[in-house]
Design an enzyme around this catalytic site. Sequence first.
Site, PDB file in Angstrom:
ATOM      1  N   CYS A 197       0.822  -1.214   0.000  1.00 38.24           N
ATOM      2  CA  CYS A 197       0.000   0.000   0.000  1.00 38.24           C
ATOM      3  C   CYS A 197       0.854   1.261   0.000  1.00 38.24           C
ATOM      4  O   CYS A 197       0.351   2.355  -0.233  1.00 38.24           O
ATOM      5  CB  CYS A 197      -0.920   0.048   1.201  1.00 38.24           C
ATOM      6  SG  CYS A 197      -2.026  -1.336   1.305  1.00 38.24           S
ATOM      7  N   ASP A 237       2.686   2.443   2.698  1.00 35.50           N
ATOM      8  CA  ASP A 237       2.850   3.112   3.984  1.00 35.50           C
ATOM      9  C   ASP A 237       3.348   2.106   5.005  1.00 35.50           C
ATOM     10  O   ASP A 237       2.711   1.082   5.224  1.00 35.50           O
ATOM     11  CB  ASP A 237       1.510   3.672   4.481  1.00 35.50           C
ATOM     12  CG  ASP A 237       1.093   4.885   3.700  1.00 35.50           C
ATOM     13  OD1 ASP A 237       1.914   5.803   3.567  1.00 35.50           O
ATOM     14  OD2 ASP A 237      -0.060   4.908   3.226  1.00 35.50           O
ATOM     15  N   CYS A 280       3.640   8.513   2.459  1.00 34.25           N
ATOM     16  CA  CYS A 280       3.281   9.777   1.847  1.00 34.25           C
ATOM     17  C   CYS A 280       3.309  10.902   2.880  1.00 34.25           C
ATOM     18  O   CYS A 280       3.651  10.692   4.041  1.00 34.25           O
ATOM     19  CB  CYS A 280       1.895   9.659   1.243  1.00 34.25           C
ATOM     20  SG  CYS A 280       0.658   9.192   2.440  1.00 34.25           S
ATOM     21  N   CYS A 296      -3.655   6.420   7.568  1.00 32.31           N
ATOM     22  CA  CYS A 296      -2.341   6.829   8.077  1.00 32.31           C
ATOM     23  C   CYS A 296      -2.400   6.994   9.595  1.00 32.31           C
ATOM     24  O   CYS A 296      -1.459   6.638  10.301  1.00 32.31           O
ATOM     25  CB  CYS A 296      -1.894   8.147   7.443  1.00 32.31           C
ATOM     26  SG  CYS A 296      -1.538   8.012   5.685  1.00 32.31           S
TER      27      CYS A 296
END
Lengths: 297, 403
Positions: free
Chosen positions: A35, A37, A62, A106
């Site tokens: 993904c 992350d 990100c 996140c």
Amino acid sequence: MWDYTDTVKDHFFNPRNAGAVKEANATGEVGSISCGDALRLTLKVDPDTQKITDAGFQTFGCGSAIASSSALTEIIKGKTLDEALLVTNQDIAEFLGGLPPEKMHCSVMGREALQAAIANFRGEVWQDDHEEGALVCKCFAIDAVLIEKTVRENNLSTVQDVTNYTKAGGGCSSCHEGIEDIITKVLAERGQTMDHQQPVPAVTPAKPYAMTNVQRMRRVERVIEAIRPQLQRDHGDIELVDIEGNTVYVNMIGACSGCQLEAQTLGGIQQRIVEDLGEFMKVVPAKLREQLVQIGG
Amino acid sequence: MADIYLDNNATTMVAPEVVQEMLPFFSEQFGNPSSMHSFGDKVGRAMKQARIQVQKLLGAEHDSEIVFTSCGTESDSTAILSALKAYPDRDEIIITAVEHPAILTLCDYLEKNEDYVVHKLRVDKQGRLDLDEYQDLLCNKTAIVSVMWANNETGTLFPVETMAEMAHAKGVLFHTDAVQAVGKIPLDLKSTKIDMLSVSGHKLHAPKGVGVLYLRRGTRFRPLLRGGHQERGRRAGTENSASIVALGKAAEMALEHLQFENTQVKAMRDRLEQGLLAAIPNAFVTGDPTNRLPNTCNIAFEYIEGEAILLMLNKMGIAASSGSACTSGSLEPSHVMMAMGIPYTAAHGTIRFSFSRYNKPEEVDQVIAVVPKIIANLRKMSPYWGENGPVADPDKAFAPTYA
């Protein structure tokens, strides 16, 4: 471009506590490299007080992943482990002034790294308790895995059901095709097909009227009262007869009745009423209503 | 430092000359080209000229082979759906694994909901096709082949002329999504067997909202939009005349600048690529560097994530794009990178720099001066990066629990 808050940008461009903590005694590694992350959280915990004296992060991810990691370390420093365990992903998102729905994961990753690190310190093994799917409902940040699970466990068969159970699809409604695809897939596993004969959804007024009927009538009355002296100067007058929905029925009296400018006068009155009420109203001579009733009757 | 735009594969600036050309069609030249009066006639004539300008850029035999549409996606959908309707006994489609979503999403839908069989040609690590695999798939069940001329992410060129020949040898229609190729490489459609080709105006300095479907004369065709007789009944709907005129002018200018594109623009691209690779360790070019568009370069920066790079670049006034999952809000990095077998730790860190003739050589120096620092700063935060390079055995050193 993502709509990041200034706080997110600040924590991305000026990350706090980046890098591994020296002499760390707790480490949590979570995320999914597919993904894009992943996060390693290192903590220094005072064994006597159980307080987190230092925290550091190393993140592959990100802007919002780095900002969430940075925020997490700021939130937990100085807390005891038990206090830290109360930190939710919402706390992290709120600390940052909010995150776009696509980026809420996140903050979830931050909370999970914390749980993993604390488990590591306590000699336990942390297990991930959720799987994340593709985002379907952007209004409420609900992903495909959750929708599919809910549909399966509760035998759901309509989009409305899914909205009732998960909120997915309850906002802008543009994800309904995606939700139907999931329902169709789960139904197919049971050898069923989706019912496509559902009626079109009932339309509710986008914006319920701001006023009650009584309030609206009083407002209309007030506007007409204010106009009357003007008409009376020209030896005419106006009488409010009835209000039905958004139609105002009036009688034109005296010089106004049959005047060539009657339509224009009515138009002007309608304009005043619409402006005053802030919603569309039609002003119609009452005699027209009688005619309409006769035709209709 | 003025902002530097290196995202020309996403969209391009409308050329000032093109803006000038289209402005009258918002004011005095408002007529409907279908009308029987001089208001319409003038617009009709301007559109005729635009059709010829596009014909010349594509090297088409007839100007009537140019059908104006609203965008590249409409052209793609029209081509594929037309072939399926025109050949109802054929239920197979051949595409590639690296097509643009305009083709991929449509074909996935057709496969899932309408029982078509979609074959996706695989690519190797350099993004190249295996023509033997393609040859084996072509048969009398194939309704259409659709293969992009140039890949939007890597710029890699596919041998569509050869593939069209192969399709025709088996009696199969051939379409190419050429939105990235048109205006960047010389085309001469009349000497090929390509039946249909998609163009997007905004990729070649025309405005957004206008495209072209090239339709070879004699190709069996069924329109997507039925209605009025516009575009000879092949695309109903009142024409977007201002944008069509603009696209004509943009096509004319693209043709004039083809050599410039393949020399000066290419030189800027090459210098940027070499400069970045020389200054940054653990970085490599994706796609086929020996066979690609002159304006595109796609570099994977290992162990960091693309959106973070883009945000840093944006802060420095540099616009580029990335194949990372995060930039699109999806769960996987770019399907193009995945199809080439680029590992996740590199695929998420791919950055595409795409030039146009409006870029300046000094911009290349400015980007080379900035990017290495950005990469180094982000790597400092990466769990895969040590003091002076990637940690030993990165996949084992950092193996996060899946979440």
